[in-house]
Design an enzyme around this catalytic site. Structure first.
Site, short mmCIF file in Angstrom:
data_model
loop_
_atom_site.label_atom_id
_atom_site.label_comp_id
_atom_site.label_asym_id
_atom_site.label_seq_id
_atom_site.Cartn_x
_atom_site.Cartn_y
_atom_site.Cartn_z
N ASP A 104 -1.21 -3.97 -3.20
CA ASP A 104 -2.15 -2.86 -2.79
C ASP A 104 -3.79 -2.97 -3.05
OD1 ASP A 104 -0.79 0.67 -3.49
OD2 ASP A 104 -2.73 -0.16 -2.29
N GLU B 205 -6.21 -10.65 -1.30
CA GLU B 205 -7.12 -10.59 0.10
C GLU B 205 -8.58 -10.58 -0.48
OE1 GLU B 205 -5.62 -7.10 2.26
OE2 GLU B 205 -3.49 -7.58 1.79
N GLU C 281 0.85 -1.40 -0.02
CA GLU C 281 0.11 -0.03 -0.06
C GLU C 281 0.86 1.38 0.03
OE1 GLU C 281 -2.76 -0.25 3.36
OE2 GLU C 281 -3.30 -2.39 2.63
O1 G3I Z 1 -7.21 -7.86 19.59
C1 G3I Z 1 -6.79 -6.77 19.89
C2 G3I Z 1 -7.31 -6.20 21.12
O2 G3I Z 1 -7.27 -7.18 22.19
C3 G3I Z 1 -6.75 -4.85 21.45
O3 G3I Z 1 -7.51 -4.58 22.58
C4 G3I Z 1 -6.94 -3.92 20.26
C5 G3I Z 1 -6.16 -2.78 20.55
O4 G3I Z 1 -6.24 -2.01 19.26
O5 G3I Z 1 -6.20 -4.57 19.01
C6 G3I Z 1 -6.95 -5.75 18.66
O6 G3I Z 1 -6.14 -6.30 17.81
C7 G3I Z 1 -6.69 -5.72 16.28
C8 G3I Z 1 -6.60 -6.91 15.61
O7 G3I Z 1 -6.75 -6.30 14.09
C9 G3I Z 1 -7.88 -7.80 15.93
O8 G3I Z 1 -9.01 -7.15 15.80
C10 G3I Z 1 -5.63 -4.73 15.93
O9 G3I Z 1 -5.47 -3.52 16.80
C11 G3I Z 1 -5.80 -4.32 14.49
O10 G3I Z 1 -4.70 -3.53 14.14
C12 G3I Z 1 -5.84 -5.76 13.67
O11 G3I Z 1 -6.45 -5.16 12.38
C13 G3I Z 1 -5.85 -5.82 11.25
C14 G3I Z 1 -5.15 -5.00 10.12
O12 G3I Z 1 -4.85 -5.49 9.09
C15 G3I Z 1 -3.98 -4.17 10.82
O13 G3I Z 1 -2.91 -5.21 10.73
C16 G3I Z 1 -7.15 -6.65 10.66
O14 G3I Z 1 -6.88 -7.94 11.71
C17 G3I Z 1 -6.62 -7.32 9.37
O15 G3I Z 1 -7.48 -8.11 8.72
C18 G3I Z 1 -6.07 -6.28 8.40
O16 G3I Z 1 -5.65 -6.64 7.20
C19 G3I Z 1 -5.15 -5.63 6.28
C20 G3I Z 1 -4.16 -6.15 5.22
O17 G3I Z 1 -2.87 -6.35 6.17
C21 G3I Z 1 -3.76 -5.25 4.33
N1 G3I Z 1 -4.79 -5.04 3.59
C22 G3I Z 1 -6.01 -4.55 4.23
C23 G3I Z 1 -6.54 -5.57 4.99
C24 G3I Z 1 -7.71 -5.01 5.86
O18 G3I Z 1 -7.42 -4.01 6.50
#
Ligand code: G3I
Length: 392
Positions: A231, A301, A185
């Site tokens: 991306d 994705e 991205e």
């Molecule tokens: O589970 C914890 C929780 O315990 C905590 O209190 C909270 C605090 O922020 O975080 C929680 O974890 C989160 C996790 O998802 C589970 O929901 C993370 O903050 C959050 O950053 C994470 O988001 C992920 C995101 O990428 C950032 O890494 C998503 O699951 C994941 O599906 C998403 O995937 C992205 C790809 O990497 C890139 N393309 C877009 C795609 C969707 O956004």
């Protein structure tokens, strides 16, 4: 290029409906108009029959393709039924979290001096034990950076931090990784930079060459892995997506002209249920333009946001399935496309539950398997697209 009859018929229907509705929108709220438009997307007569009992993995392999999905370590570790379903349906595994710099839980980079491979190693072993390919996501991104990053990384040490990360992480799985999303991205046309690069910490600290550095170090570290630029927002006939497709093509051309070892484009394909601005001709042209650079393409994705779709699951599932099949009919027509991964396998575990939840509180339904691991029409749509794809 297969002209999907339904896409042109549906668009004609919507055009007519759009005109009608636009006369009446003065009296109706926009949301009412939108719901009419979206209801018109549903075709109860559309056939989603998938022939035979083969899994998505088997249907993909029969065409020289790979099908797989992202999965979360906690889910695979604790949910045997989901793990079994994954092994049956998928030929490749990508950790949704475990190979990012930092996602709460078992972060890869808990502090500047530490790498914790617990999650990524377990997932690598799961892949090996179950004869799955393993892919890495992602070495360089502006999101999921550790809390310590902003206070620790500066313009003096940024390159050393980046190189050490790539050498350590890609080095650990060298020779075992199907592909890496090396940079994720990096394009954001709204930033109005001449090169359309997103203003990320990496750009600010290292300049545009951070992308070249990342690919060169990854290539030196794991010459066997396919090196991917990944991306989103490349799917629809909208000014934003058109601008982004153009900008991504220009980035890839720039990288290739400098001999930077980018070998593939990862198209995330987070589809939007209800989005009617889908132009198969323009999309096919984009795939051809990428392939003409000698690049492979992975759909990395795939899922369908259903937040704007009707609550009725029969209607919602049909619209989601139609979005998937129409999109994949175009994508898989391009021989350079080598793999399709959904961002999750079952509605039981999807980022969309948190990030794109429905205002009516209904559970989202973006993926091939429902929350009880039963195949949905989305599964049929992917199966049909794989069955219709030209053999590689
Ligand atoms: O589970 C914890 C929780 O315990 C905590 O209190 C909270 C605090 O922020 O975080 C929680 O974890 C989160 C996790 O998802 C589970 O929901 C993370 O903050 C959050 O950053 C994470 O988001 C992920 C995101 O990428 C950032 O890494 C998503 O699951 C994941 O599906 C998403 O995937 C992205 C790809 O990497 C890139 N393309 C877009 C795609 C969707 O956004």
């Amino acid at each position: 290029m297969p002209k999907h009859p339904l896409v042109s018929r549906r668009r004609a229907l919507l055009l007519g409906l759009g005109t009608l509705a636009s006369m009446g929108t003065l009296g109706m709220g926009r949301s009412k108009y939108l719901s009419y438009q979206i209801e018109a997307l549903d075709d109860p007569k559309r056939d989603f029959t998938a022939v035979g009992e083969a899994s998505l993995k088997e249907r993909a392999a029969a065409k020289g393709l790979i099908y797989g999905a992202a999965m979360r370590y906690p889910a695979l570790l604790s949910d045997a039924k989901l793990a079994n379903c994954f092994v049956r349906e998928c030929g490749i595994l990508v950790p949704e979290w475990g190979l990012k710099w930092y996602v709460p839980g078992v972060p890869l980079r808990p502090n500047p001096d530490k790498f914790d491979f617990t999650e990524a190693d377990w997932m690598a072993q799961f892949a090996k034990t179950n004869s799955l390919l393993y892919r890495g996501h992602t070495l360089v991104w502006h999101e999921s950076l550790p809390p310590w990053f902003k206070d620790t990384v500066n313009s003096q040490n940024a390159e050393q931090v980046l190189v050490k990360h790539i050498k350590t992480v890609a080095g650990r799985y060298a020779g075992k990784m199907h592909s890496w999303d090396v940079v994720n991205e990096a394009i954001a046309t709204y930033e109005k930079r001449q090169d359309n690069l997103r203003k990320t910490p990496w750009l600010e600290l290292l300049g545009p060459n951070y992308i070249d550095t990342a690919f060169r170090v990854a290539a030196e570290t794991d010459p066997k892995a396919l090196l991917v630029y990944n991306d989103f927002g490349l799917e629809y006939d909208t000014p934003e997506d058109e601008a982004k497709r153009t900008a991504v093509l220009k980035l890839l051309e720039r990288l290739k002209s400098k001999g930077t070892p980018v070998q593939a484009l990862g198209i995330q394909a987070h589809l939007l249920g209800g989005e009617t601005r889908f132009n198969s001709k323009k999309l096919r042209e984009f795939f051809s333009n990428v392939a003409s650079m000698g690049l492979k393409i992975l759909i990395t994705e795939l899922d369908v946001t259903d937040k704007n779709l009707p609550k009725n699951t029969a209607v919602r599932d049909r619209i989601v399935a139609a979005s998937l099949e129409d999109y994949l009919a175009v994508a898989l027509d391009e021989p350079a496309v080598i793999a399709v991964l959904t961002w999750g396998l079952s509605d039981r575990v999807t980022w969309l539950s948190d990030f794109q939840s429905r205002s009516d509180g209904a559970a989202v339904r973006p993926l091939p398997m429902d929350a009880d691991l039963k195949p949905k029409l989305a599964w049929n749509a992917i199966a049909r697209a794989l069955d219709s794809a030209p053999k590689r």
